[in-house]
Write an enzyme that holds these catalytic residues in place. Structure first.
Site, short mmCIF file in Angstrom:
data_model
loop_
_atom_site.label_atom_id
_atom_site.label_comp_id
_atom_site.label_asym_id
_atom_site.label_seq_id
_atom_site.Cartn_x
_atom_site.Cartn_y
_atom_site.Cartn_z
N CYS A 2 0.86 -1.18 0.00
CA CYS A 2 0.00 0.00 0.00
C CYS A 2 0.90 1.23 0.00
O CYS A 2 2.10 1.12 0.21
CB CYS A 2 -0.85 0.04 1.26
SG CYS A 2 -1.77 -1.48 1.52
N TRP A 75 -3.73 -2.02 -1.31
CA TRP A 75 -3.68 -3.28 -2.08
C TRP A 75 -4.09 -4.35 -1.08
O TRP A 75 -3.36 -4.67 -0.16
CB TRP A 75 -2.25 -3.52 -2.60
CG TRP A 75 -2.14 -4.76 -3.43
CD1 TRP A 75 -2.72 -4.98 -4.65
CD2 TRP A 75 -1.40 -5.94 -3.10
NE1 TRP A 75 -2.38 -6.23 -5.09
CE2 TRP A 75 -1.58 -6.84 -4.17
CE3 TRP A 75 -0.61 -6.34 -2.03
CZ2 TRP A 75 -0.99 -8.11 -4.19
CZ3 TRP A 75 -0.02 -7.59 -2.05
CH2 TRP A 75 -0.21 -8.47 -3.13
N GLY A 102 1.61 -3.12 5.15
CA GLY A 102 2.26 -4.32 5.67
C GLY A 102 1.24 -5.26 6.26
O GLY A 102 0.06 -5.22 5.90
N GLU A 471 -0.39 -10.24 -17.52
CA GLU A 471 -0.54 -9.06 -16.64
C GLU A 471 -1.35 -7.95 -17.32
O GLU A 471 -2.20 -7.33 -16.71
CB GLU A 471 0.83 -8.45 -16.32
CG GLU A 471 1.58 -9.11 -15.20
CD GLU A 471 2.88 -8.38 -14.91
OE1 GLU A 471 3.02 -7.87 -13.80
OE2 GLU A 471 3.76 -8.32 -15.80
N LYS A 582 2.97 -2.93 -7.70
CA LYS A 582 4.29 -2.80 -8.32
C LYS A 582 5.34 -3.62 -7.59
O LYS A 582 6.15 -4.30 -8.20
CB LYS A 582 4.69 -1.33 -8.37
CG LYS A 582 6.02 -1.06 -9.05
CD LYS A 582 5.98 -1.44 -10.52
CE LYS A 582 7.32 -1.29 -11.21
NZ LYS A 582 7.36 -2.05 -12.46
C1 AGP Z 1 6.59 -7.97 -13.67
O1 AGP Z 1 5.94 -7.46 -14.78
C2 AGP Z 1 5.76 -8.13 -12.50
N1 AGP Z 1 5.03 -6.99 -12.14
C3 AGP Z 1 6.37 -8.91 -11.34
O2 AGP Z 1 6.48 -10.22 -11.77
C4 AGP Z 1 7.74 -8.44 -10.79
O3 AGP Z 1 8.73 -8.64 -11.73
C5 AGP Z 1 8.05 -9.23 -9.50
O4 AGP Z 1 7.05 -8.99 -8.55
C6 AGP Z 1 9.41 -8.89 -8.94
O5 AGP Z 1 9.52 -7.55 -8.57
P1 AGP Z 1 10.93 -6.89 -8.26
O6 AGP Z 1 11.75 -6.97 -9.49
O7 AGP Z 1 10.60 -5.50 -7.84
O8 AGP Z 1 11.54 -7.70 -7.13
#
Ligand code: AGP
Length: 587
Positions: A2, A75, A102, A471, A582
C-alpha cells in the site's frame, strides 16, 4: 503493498497535497483510497474503493479541512476491496486515525483481547487493531511517545503505520516496510516513497528500521523502538524521481517501453567499481546462486545461460519464493545474486536474509538504490533506468539484461563483443514500427489462450512474454520451451489458440520452425517473431538480425508492445493491472 502518507504544514491545506502525493504513489496499490485530516481538534475522514482520481471525484477527498492529515492507497491483503476496509481506520473513540502498509501477523489475537476489553471493529482488516491498540495505550499513558513504544512492542509482523491524534500530532513507526520523511520549507511529510513528496521537496530522511517518528508543524523527532533518540541524516533526493510523469504518453507503460533505447545504455553506468567487485566475487564463488521473482527471475534464467555458455561459470537459479524451501547448501564461500527492480519484494528479502545467515555474499542488481535489498548487499549494481511506475516491468527487465551482458562480457574477457549502442538503435527502430503490432493486437481481443514458444536462451523470453501478456491483457498465456510441445502442450492446440513463436534465425531456428508447423497443423494461429519470414506464420513480426547472443534484448520489445496494445483493445488499464501491485512486500 500500500502507500501511506502523513503531512503537516503551518499554513497550507493538507488534503489537496496528500491527494497529489497519493496519485504519484498509486502504483503501490490502487483498489481503494482514503484521507483523514485534523481541524479544530477533530478528525474528519473520507474513503472509498477505486483509484485516486475516481474516488476524489466521487467524494472530494481534497476538500477535507485542516493543515494536518494522513492518506492511503490500498492493495488488499486482509479483507475484500470495500469502502469499509479502505484506510484510514479510526479508533473507537474517533480520536485517533491510522494508515498502515504491511501485515500485522498477530492481529487476530490482539483483536480478541481488545474485543474482550469492549472495543469493536468495523472492518475485516488487520490494520484496524493498530488504531484501537493506540487508543488503549494512549488512554493509559496520555503520552504519544510512550503510546507508540507500547504499541510496537505488542504488534508482530512487517509494517509501517502513520497515526494521527485528534490534537494534530502525527506519529509513524517503521518495521521492515519503507518510511521516508520529507522536509519542506514550511511543511513535513511521512511517506512510503519519495514520489509522495517530490513535487514539494527533495530533502529526505530515510527512517531506519525499528525507528519511529513524532511530527507536528514545529518539527520532527526520531527514536528507536526502545525510546532513544536517533541521529538521522538529511539527504538530497535525486531529481530524476520527478521524471515519474507520463508526459505526452497515454500511459506510463508505453513511456517506459519507449525509454529502452536509452535505459539499456545507462544500465549500471554509474557502477563500474561495483561491477568490478561483482566480477571478483563471482569468479571466486564456490557456489553461485541467482534469485528473483517474476520478471526479475526471467532475467536470472538468462544470466545462468550466459554465464555458463560464455564464461563457463555454473550458477543455480532459484525463484525467490522457493528459496526457503530449496535444498541448497550455502556457506561463507557462496555468492547470491539477487535481482529486483524494487528491492522491496518480500520473497527476495527473505531469500537474502537466509543466505546472509550462512554468511554468503550478496550482489544485488536493483533499481531502487534506497531499498531494503541494497542495505542487505555487499555489492550493489543500480539499474539506473529511472522510476518504473507501470506495474508490468519493461525497461527494468532490459536494464537487468544489459547489466548481465556487461558482467558476462567481463567474465569471458570480451568474448561476446557486445555493442549496446547498436542494440539501442535497433530497439529504436522496432519501437517506431509499431503499426503492424497494433493490427495484430486487435485480433487478440477475443482470444482466450496464448502460448509463447522459445528454445534455449529464447525460452526465458517466452516466459517473460507470457507474463507481460497475462498481466496486461488478462488473457491466459504460457511460455513453453519449444521441445516440450510434443510432451503435452500440443494437446491444447486448436483453432481458438494463438501461438507466438520466438524464432530468430540462429541455432534454435530449424527446431522451432518444426514446432511451429506441428502447431499450424492443429489449426492454431501463429505469430512469428523472427528476422526471417516463413509461410508457417499467420503474422510475421520482423526483428533485425544481430549476433545470436543478443537476441533476448531485441525480441522482447515487440512483445511488450503487443501486450500493451492488446490491453488497450481489451480496455484494461495497462499501468495498473487488476489485483497486482508494483512491488510485492508481503509473502
Ligand atoms: C513484472 O511485470 C511483475 N510486475 C512482477 O512479476 C515483478 O517482476 C516481480 O514482482 C518482482 O519484482 P521486483 O523486481 O521488484 O523484485
Amino acid at each position: 503493498m500500500c502507500s501511506i502518507i502523513g503531512y503537516c504544514s503551518k499554513g497550507l491545506a493538507a488534503a489537496p497535497i496528500i491527494v497529489k502525493g497519493l496519485k504519484r504513489m498509486e502504483y503501490r496499490g490502487y483498489d481503494s483510497v482514503g484521507v483523514a485530516t485534523e481541524s479544530n481538534n477533530q478528525i474528519e475522514l473520507k474513503k472509498a474503493t477505486g483509484k485516486v482520481d475516481e474516488v476524489n471525484l466521487k467524494v472530494q477527498l481534497d476538500s477535507l479541512p485542516g493543515k494536518i492529515g494522513i492518506g492511503h492507497t490500498r492493495w488488499a491483503t486482509h479483507g475484500k476491496v470495500t469502502d469499509i476496509n479502505a484506510h484510514p481506520h479510526q479508533s473507537n473513540s474517533g480520536k485517533i486515525a491510522i494508515v498502515h502498509n504491511g501485515i500485522i501477523e498477530n492481529f487476530e489475537e490482539l483483536k480478541k483481547q481488545l474485543e474482550n476489553e469492549g472495543y469493536s471493529f468495523k472492518s475485516e482488516t488487520d490494520s484496524e487493531v493498530i488504531a484501537n491498540l493506540l487508543q488503549k495505550n494512549y488512554e493509559s499513558t496520555r503520552d504519544v511517545k510512550e503510546t507508540i513504544m507500547k504499541t510496537v512492542a505488542e504488534i508482530k509482523g512487517h509494517y509501517t503505520f502513520v497515526a494521527m491524534f485528534e490534537n494534530g500530532q502525527l506519529a509513524a513507526a517503521r518495521f521492515h516496510e519503507p518510511l521516508i520523511v520529507g522536509i519542506g520549507k514550511d511543511d513535513y511529510f511521512l511517506s512510503s516513497d519519495v514520489l509522495g513528496f517530490i513535487e514539494r521537496t527533495d530533502e529526505a530522511i530515510y527512517v531506519k528500521n525499528r525507528n519511529f517518528v513524532l511530527m507536528n508543524s514545529s518539527g520532527i523527532q526520531i527514536f528507536d523502538f526502545e525510546g532513544n533518540e536517533t541521529k538521522s541524516h538529511i539527504v538530497k533526493v535525486s531529481k530524476e524521481f520527478a521524471d515519474a510523469y507520463k508526459g505526452d504518453y497515454a500511459h506510463f507503460t508505453l513511456k517506459e517501453i519507449s525509454e529502452q533505447p536509452t535505459t539499456i545504455i545507462k544500465a549500471g553506468k554509474k557502477n563500474s567499481d561495483e561491477i568490478a567487485k561483482a566480477i571478483d566475487l563471482i569468479k571466486h564463488a564456490k557456489t553461485l546462486y541467482i534469485t528473483g521473482s517474476g520478471t526479475s527471475y526471467n532475467a536470472a534464467v538468462i544470466a545462468k545461460y550466459l554465464f555458463a555458455k560464455h564464461a563457463k561459470i555454473k550458477a543455480e537459479i532459484i525463484l525467490a519464493s522457493e528459496f526457503p524451501f530449496s535444498p541448497i547448501s550455502i556457506d561463507q564461500n557462496s555468492v547470491v545474486i539477487a535481482i529486483s527492480q524494487s528491492g522491496e519484494t518480500a520473497d527476495i528479502l527473505e531469500s537474502v536474509d537466509l543466505a546472509k545467515k550462512s554468511n554468503a555474499k550478496i550482489i544485488s542488481i536493483v533499481n531502487n538504490l534506497m531499498s531494503s535489498l541494497v542495505r542487505r548487499s555487499s555489492c550493489v549494481i543500480g539499474l539506473n533506468c529511472g522510476p518504473e511506475i507501470g506495474v508490468a516491468a519493461t525497461k527494468s527487465f532490459t536494464a537487468q539484461l544489459a547489466i548481465i551482458y556487461k558482467i558476462t562480457e567481463e567474465l569471458c574477457d570480451g568474448c561476446i563483443g557486445i555493442d549496446l549502442k547498436k542494440v539501442s538503435d535497433l530497439i529504436s527502430k522496432l519501437i517506431s514500427n509499431k503499426s503492424k503490432i497494433q493490427l495484430i493486437a486487435k485480433e487478440l481481443k477475443e482470444v482466450t489462450d496464448i502460448y509463447v514458444l522459445g528454445r534455449g536462451i529464447h525460452y526465458p523470453i517466452a516466459s517473460e512474454a507470457a507474463l507481460k501478456l497475462k498481466e496486461l491483457t488478462y488473457i491466459h498465456a504460457e511460455g513453453i520451451p519449444g521441445g516440450e510441445l510434443k510432451h503435452g502442450p500440443l494437446a491444447l492446440m486448436d483453432s481458438n489458440v494463438y501461438v507466438l513463436i520466438i524464432n530468430p534465425n540462429d541455432s534454435t531456428y530449424d527446431d522451432t520452425l518444426t514446432s511451429a508447423r506441428e502447431i499450424r497443423a492443429r489449426g492454431a494461429k501463429i505469430i512469428g517473431i523472427s528476422n526471417k519470414s516463413s509461410d508457417v506464420y499467420d503474422h510475421w513480426i520482423e526483428i533485425p538480425t544481430i549476433d545470436e547472443t543478443m537476441y533476448p534484448l531485441i525480441e522482447i520489445i515487440p512483445i511488450q508492445l503487443l501486450a500493451y496494445y492488446a490491453a488497450l483493445e481489451k480496455d484494461t488499464d495497462p499501468d495498473y493491472p487488476r489485483n497486482l501491485a508494483k512491488s510485492v512486500t508481503v509473502k
